[in-house]
Every structure is written in C-alpha cells, then in structure tokens.
Design an enzyme around this catalytic site. Structure first.
Site, mmCIF file in Angstrom:
data_model
loop_
_atom_site.group_PDB
_atom_site.id
_atom_site.type_symbol
_atom_site.label_atom_id
_atom_site.label_comp_id
_atom_site.label_asym_id
_atom_site.label_seq_id
_atom_site.Cartn_x
_atom_site.Cartn_y
_atom_site.Cartn_z
ATOM 1 N N HIS A 3 0.004 -29.644 -66.976
ATOM 2 C CA HIS A 3 0.872 -29.922 -65.830
ATOM 3 C C HIS A 3 2.335 -29.692 -66.198
ATOM 4 O O HIS A 3 2.694 -29.695 -67.368
ATOM 5 C CB HIS A 3 0.690 -31.371 -65.370
ATOM 6 N N HIS A 28 8.456 -27.854 -68.470
ATOM 7 C CA HIS A 28 7.551 -27.322 -69.486
ATOM 8 C C HIS A 28 6.128 -27.703 -69.101
ATOM 9 O O HIS A 28 5.926 -28.623 -68.321
ATOM 10 C CB HIS A 28 7.887 -27.905 -70.866
#
Length: 173
Positions: A119, A37
């Site tokens: 990120h 994710h």
C-alpha cells in the site's frame, strides 16, 4: 536510534497521486508527496550496528523489477491509515517483502507481522475508509528499493532514504 523501514519509492507518481487524492474527499491528515512510498517491511528502532548490517545484507538481495497497478483504496482501522494499493500484485513482491521482514527479524527488528498488503499511505489519523469511486489508476514501475529513516521535526515527519539498491533478477550460473 533510527526508525527504519524498507519501501519502493513512488517519486515518479507522487504528484499525480496527490492531485488524485486532493480532488476528492479523503479522510484524515494528508501525507506529503515527498513521503509517498509502497511499504515493504517496517523495522522499527535500529541502532547504528543494526543499520549497517541491514544495508550490507539488503545489498545482497534479489528481486526482479516489478510493475504494480495501484487500483484500489483501503483503510487500516487499527493504524488509522487510508491508502491506495494493488487489488492484486506480483508474487515476487510478497516474496521480497517476506525476505526483508526476515532480514529485520534476524537482527531483532520488525513487529513480527506476517500478513503483507502492499500500500501507499495517503492519510493518517483517518477515522473511516476513503471513498473508492472512482478507483485509482496508477502504475508503479518499481526499479529500486530503499531503506528509509523516519525523521520527526516541528514541521512533521519526513522519510529520508538512507540507501537505495536496484531491483534485479538473480543470475544463475
């Protein structure tokens, strides 16, 4: 108590990202494909009341759908996490992440961290930065965001979505 965070799911890219990661030396302990994710806001431990309030308030938020190029590798030394993410990202992403962090903060959640760097964590317990050659080339088409719960078991940690909401523009009357 539940350990919570907001994120953009990377389900549609997970298999391709894992193939890319596994085709090169990568430091640390690999994160499973199902856990990939793009982090928006870490919230930490929340009780049932805080979780319900998060869901009610998050449903009211707006952010347009986003296209995010995952074209860089990096490493958070303190967290010992190796990741891929965008070299540059849409301002709307930063604004939305800040809004979610503030939502958590109003409910006594979060770690107070103000710096945001989007990120996708690919490994944990990494003692060094990953090699960035060749650079990754993935496009995350973000159409929804989720509130995830981190669940620990003997098989490791897994991230379960508790709620999903579409990314949508604010409609002005």
């Amino acid at each position: 108590m539940a350990r919570l965070f907001f994120a953009l799911p990377a389900d549609n890219l997970a298999d391709a990202i894992i193939r890319w990661r596994d085709a090169r030396p990568w430091p640390g302990q690999a994160v499973p494909a199902a856990n990939l994710h793009l982090t928006l806001a870490f919230l930490g431990e929340a009780d049932e009341k805080q979780t319900r309030e998060l869901m009610q308030q998050a449903a009211k938020l707006h952010c347009p759908p986003l296209t995010i190029e995952l074209d860089a590798c990096g490493w958070f030394a303190r967290a010992k996490a190796a990741w891929i993410g965008p070299e540059q990202w849409p301002n709307e992403l930063s604004v939305f992440a800040r809004e979610l962090q503030r939502l958590g903060s109003r409910l006594g959640l979060g770690n107070g961290e103000q710096h945001y760097h989007p990120h996708v964590t690919l490994s944990r317990k990494a003692t060094e930065a990953p090699q960035d050659s060749p650079a990754p080339r993935f496009t995350l088409l973000a159409r929804e965001f989720c509130l995830y719960q981190s669940v620990s078991s003997e098989q490791g940690v897994r991230y379960e979505p508790l709620a999903r909401w579409p990314l949508r523009k604010r409609i002005h009357p």
